[in-house]
Design an enzyme around this catalytic site. Structure first.
Site, PDB file in Angstrom:
ATOM      1  CG  MET A  80      -1.736   1.265   1.387  1.00 13.67           C
ATOM      2  SD  MET A  80      -2.805   1.579  -0.039  1.00 13.67           S
ATOM      3  CE  MET A  80      -2.998   3.343   0.059  1.00 13.67           C
TER       4      MET A  80
ATOM      5  CG  ASN B  48      -0.067   3.824   3.558  1.00 15.14           C
ATOM      6  OD1 ASN B  48      -1.260   3.901   3.374  1.00 15.14           O
ATOM      7  ND2 ASN B  48       0.523   2.699   3.956  1.00 15.14           N
TER       8      ASN B  48
ATOM      9  CD  GLU C 244       2.473  -0.450  -3.746  1.00 11.22           C
ATOM     10  OE1 GLU C 244       1.819   0.571  -3.467  1.00 11.22           O
ATOM     11  OE2 GLU C 244       1.970  -1.454  -4.294  1.00 11.22           O
TER      12      GLU C 244
ATOM     13  CG  HIS D 275       0.737   4.058  -6.417  1.00  8.94           C
ATOM     14  ND1 HIS D 275      -0.206   4.428  -7.341  1.00  8.94           N
ATOM     15  CD2 HIS D 275       0.603   2.707  -6.278  1.00  8.94           C
ATOM     16  CE1 HIS D 275      -0.886   3.354  -7.743  1.00  8.94           C
ATOM     17  NE2 HIS D 275      -0.407   2.303  -7.110  1.00  8.94           N
TER      18      HIS D 275
ATOM     19  CD  GLU E 228      -3.553   0.719  -7.744  1.00 11.18           C
ATOM     20  OE1 GLU E 228      -2.444   0.247  -8.070  1.00 11.18           O
ATOM     21  OE2 GLU E 228      -3.767   1.212  -6.626  1.00 11.18           O
TER      22      GLU E 228
END
Length: 991
Positions: free
Chosen positions: A398, A400, A433, A436, A455
């Site tokens: 994830m 974050n 990740e 992102h 994504e």
């Protein structure tokens, strides 16, 4: 007023047209739907709602609507839309929905495009009786949160306080925000010097909201601070603020507190405006035991010792960001630390005593950050980047902001026990990740409808990144089997969905975290990258990220930036790929014209997995490339196929030359060659003159034609004979994936022994060439190929390979000679296939003796291949025991379900334990994955009807599409088996 953005079924549009009397004609074009007017209304949340009725009647609105009318004047109102235009209208309706709801009595309608020339109201399948989902009102919006959390890691509870700085955008007595599974204990609103408390606190479980109602009206334009105290449970569902079990080096069981907020679970931790477009800054502090590590998005800036052996840790203020990116972790961890060449501190946190297992991820991360900085031409905006291994974690990772959380198997590398495939997967995951941090965090999709922006793009860029860092991986070739062909397989189903899906209620969101959003999204981005070229693609990405940093976007914003950079019709090309479900098959015939010219006749239709006619008039804008035998690695011609049929002429092509469509397997479509064209290509396959990606694409397309009933299985098995000299790992992966689908069918017949003979004959020469042991200076792909072919030969019951695998397992289990990590799964399967209870118990002992999550995964999933049904039941019991983490239990049960001997057993287990599984996994993508693999391998109409009826009676919210897809796959299997069983029997028995 021109409420002319709805059509064919929306009463508002009809009234608007009557009111106007003579609007003439209208053509809706998605490329221009994202107008300056939309940007004006969406510029700031306050502006979206402040005096909206006045805005609608303003000169700017009227001017925009008049321009709208003038620009799109080619389609008369009431005439059927072309199928390709219908989704564009649906998207426009969605964007202007907030205007329509303010100008019409038809409040709450949400119209989306369907398969024909009409629009239907979209309803949430799982809650048909509920009111249509509505997003949060924006009469009050946050600008900043002061958030403090204090977890109790023994009682599994947490306490929290938050002070939210808010703007009142419209006069109101109510403040509505998200809250779920938390108890708000006190509320105080401070505006100027007034301290207000609500006269009512009303929770809506269905909407996952809390409404605070005040006696006094809050004035528009005012600012204030909303102070709340609250409490909640550190749950065991791997979402919100949850507990994660771990063991100390001494074997003591303890728990960490971990957050997982994407998509809509920040509301389970603290009351907030939990939507991606409602961004704010955050000052986060944690009250934790003195001996625990505490982490959040930003670096620590202050620490204060408290009584009761506690301390308060305060973190720097975050950039403006969405709630789903907030993260905290409290637990016991070691870490390794480094610094990227551009000065960013990078840390990888691991379980105590395992910090050396974080070194590989650290090396990747410190190289990835400057690569992306250079690629995007935008610096990483935070001062640190933390990666942390979490024991209990439902997803792979994830993103974050500044604190990326990972499942242990996606970040930890043990040099002696981690396979090369796993190491490669970790590099891709770290690259994904960190991508992102720019694409998703710095610039965020406006709503979950545009999830694919996050994504799909990150799934493409991770391959760019790994190709840069590890060119020896030949990762772009692997992209086709890992991403592209999986997306084609799912997207050929009638129950697929477009890349961009209108999303409402949170229960709908998890279901679109699938191969379409990730794999198809990445594949069409790859096609676009190839179409506009690397330089313009990078330039367009910089325009997009710079223009929208710290803001939210729609898909059309990306097209606009790439179109600006490339001067190519990006919106025209890409809109059909994003809005239409499925993909085309391009049928090609050729006619020789003289000595040096070849005429190609190309026709596109929608490809369907069952070979039936498509359910609408589909036309894509397809970037088509062509290569020839004159130079197989060079593109001979490029053009756009934007109509049903087209003829093109190739120069410098003789009668003996072959022609290949879609070289490099870049375009997201299948190709059906005429018999003559295919026959010319086969010698190039045998001689391996055709590049690997083209050999791969050819066999994958042919197997798809078999499933669709447009070629026979026996014919394609004969075609595979052309691949017996094949040496490329990725091509063998494509062959293996296709044969795995065939294996499912054959498991429902008495042909397995014949199929095993065929498989052994096919794979044995490759295994003999590679042997069991890694050679000096062996290339990366050969190491992967060895593992693949030996594993397949074990499945095909090759006696010699099984005997060698069993011998190696015995030496490994006795501690004499460890099996290389790349071959362990193969050897475990070899001993388990016909293993007895003694072998089963021995494998359990191996599982219990290791603390490496990757090794536990290998062993537990290998247990699923046991042939004894009684032992398979014990495997399921083991999966559901406390010994296997909840995140891993699903994959152990799936391993049983994909075993023909365990298929019925696993389905019966699911039905008996459905409520327990639902309670554990609801709202988590693991539930949909479990259901998919439990049911899709059946192959009879009776089973299809049984399963269909079962899920009509038993509701599993968020899995409706998955069930529909799986039932469709069962029927495909059934029809394929009926159609080809006789010819397949004849062919296999002749081998």
């Amino acid at each position: 007023m021109y409420a002319n953005v709805l059509k064919a079924g929306c009463r508002t549009a009809a009234h608007a047209w009557k009111f106007k009397n003579e609007l003439g004609k209208l053509r809706l074009d998605l490329a221009k739907a994202n107008t300056e007017f939309t940007h004006h209304l969406l510029k700031e949340n306050c502006h979206l709602t402040e005096h909206l009725d006045t805005v609608i009647s303003s000169k700017q609105y009227v001017k925009q609507q008049k321009q709208f009318y003038r620009d799109y004047s080619s389609l008369s109102y009431g005439a059927p839309l072309k199928y390709t235009e219908a989704p564009l209208l649906g998207d426009l309706c969605q964007k202007y929905g907030f205007v329509i709801t303010r100008t019409s009595a038809d409040v709450g309608l949400n119209y989306v495009a369907t398969g024909g020339h009409r629009f239907e109201q979209r309803r949430n399948m799982s809650t048909p009786a509920q009111k249509e989902f509505k997003r949060l009102p924006t009469n009050v919006v946050p600008t900043h949160y002061d958030l403090e959390l204090q977890p109790n890691l023994e009682a599994f509870t947490f306490e929290g306080t938050t002070s939210v700085h808010i703007n009142i955008c419209e006069p109101t007595k109510c403040i509505t925000l998200n809250a779920l599974d938390i108890k708000i204990k006190t509320v105080e609103l401070v505006i100027n010097d007034d301290k207000l408390t609500p006269n009512n606190i009303s929770y809506s479980t269905d909407n996952e909201t809390v409404m605070l109602t005040f006696d006094k009206e809050l004035s528009a334009g005012a600012t204030g601070v909303l102070k709340m105290t609250f409490s909640g449970e550190l749950n065991d569902k791997m979402k919100g603020f949850y507990r994660s079990k771990y063991f100390t080096p001494g074997g003591e069981e303890r728990y960490a507190g971990v957050t997982q907020f994407e998509a809509t679970d920040a509301r389970r931790c603290f009351p907030c405006w939990d939507e991606p477009a409602i961004k704010a800054t955050f000052d986060i502090s944690l009250v934790v035991p003195m001996d625990r590590v505490a982490l959040s998005n930003m670096p620590e800036n202050k620490e204060q010792n408290l009584e009761n052996n506690l301390r308060r840790i305060c973190f720097d203020r975050t950039p403006i960001m969405s709630t789903y990116l907030v993260a905290v972790v409290v637990g016991e961890y070691d870490h390794v630390e480094g610094k990227s060449e551009d000065g960013i501190i990078v840390r990888v946190f691991t379980p105590i005593g395992k910090k050396e297992q974080g070194v590989f991820a650290l090396e990747v991360a410190t190289k990835v950050l400057p690569y992306y900085k250079s690629y995007f031409n935008i610096a990483y905006p935070l001062p640190k980047m933390d990666l942390i291994a979490i024991s209990d974690f439902s997803a792979g990772a994830m993103e974050n902001w500044g604190l990326v959380t990972y499942r242990e198997t996606f970040v930890l590398v043990d040099p002696k026990n981690t396979s090369l495939m796993r190491k490669q997967s970790i590099a891709l995951t770290v690259g994904h990740e960190i991508a992102h941090q720019w694409f998703g965090n710095l610039v965020t999709m406006e709503w979950w409808t545009h999830l694919w922006l996050n994504e799909g793009y990150a799934s493409f860029v991770e391959f760019l990144c790994v190709n840069h860092l590890f060119p020896e991986y030949d990762i772009w070739t692997q992209f086709v089997t890992d991403m592209y062909t999986r997306a084609l397989e799912l997207d050929s189903l009638k129950n697929s969905h477009p890349i961009e899906v209108p999303v409402g209620h949170p229960c709908e969101i998890d279901e679109i975290f699938d191969e379409i959003s990730y794999n198809k999204g990445a594949s069409v981005i790859r096609m676009l990258h190839d179409y506009i070229g690397e330089e313009d693609f990078r330039k367009g990405m910089n325009i997009y990220l710079t223009r929208h940093q710290y803001k939210n976007t729609f898909t059309e914003d990306l097209w606009a930036a790439l179109q600006e950079a490339s001067s190519k019709p990006v919106a025209k090309v890409m809109s059909t790929w994003i809005k239409l479900k499925g993909f085309p098959v391009v049928s090609v015939e050729s006619v020789q014209k003289g000595d040096n010219q070849r005429l190609l006749k190309l026709t596109q239709t929608k490809f369907t997995a069952d070979g039936t006619a498509p359910d609408g008039d589909y036309t894509w804008v397809i970037p088509v490339t062509v290569s020839t035998s004159r130079d197989p690695t060079k593109i001979a011609k490029t053009f756009l196929l934007d109509q049903k049929s087209m003829e093109v002429v190739l120069d410098d092509v003789s009668a003996d030359d072959w022609v290949k469509i879609n070289p490099g397997t870049v375009g997201f479509y299948r190709t059906r060659y005429s018999k003559e064209m295919l026959e010319k290509l086969l010698p190039a396959v045998r001689q391996m003159v055709l590049p690997p990606l083209d050999r791969l694409g050819l066999i994958d397309d042919m197997f798809a034609m078999v499933q669709a009933g447009q070629a026979s299985t026996a014919e394609v098995l004969q075609l595979i004979d052309s691949y017996r000299n094949e040496t490329n790992y990725t091509v063998w992966t494509a062959i293996t994936n296709s044969l795995a689908n065939l294996h499912i069918l054959i498991s429902h017949t008495d042909l397995m022994e014949h199929f095993n003979r065929y498989g052994e004959k096919l794979y044995r020469p490759v295994a003999d060439r590679l042997g069991w042991n890694v050679r000096e200076n062996e290339n990366h792909l050969d190491t992967l190929l060895r593992s693949l072919v030996l594993s397949r030969l074990v499945s095909f019951r090759s006696k010699g390979v099984i005997a060698e695998a069993q011998k190696r397992f015995r030496a490994h289990a006795d501690g004499q000679n460890p099996i290389p990590a790349d071959l362990r799964s193969t050897c475990y399967k070899a001993v388990l296939q016909d293993g007895d209870e003694q072998i089963f118990n021995e494998m359990l002992q191996l599982y219990r003796s290791t603390d490496l999550h990757e090794e536990q995964d290998r062993i537990s999933r290998a247990l699923g291949c046991i042939g004894n049904v009684t032992l398979l039941r014990k495997v399921i019991d083991f999966a559901m025991s406390g010994e296997v983490r909840a995140q891993d239990s699903v994959f152990v049960i799936v391993a049983v379900a994909v075993n023909p001997k365990g298929r019925d057993l696993a389905w019966e287990f699911f039905k008996e334990n459905n409520q327990k599984l639902l309670q554990q996994y609801q709202g988590c993508s693991l539930l949909a994955r479990l259901i998919k693999y439990l049911i899709e391998n059946f192959a009879s109409e009776e089973r299809a009807v049984e399963i269909e009826n079962y899920f009509k009676i038993n509701q599993f919210p968020g899995t409706e599409r998955t069930v529909s897809q799986a039932v469709e796959t069962i029927r495909l299997n059934s029809n394929w088996l009926k159609r080809d069983l006789d010819s397949l029997t004849t062919y296999l028995k002749s081998q």
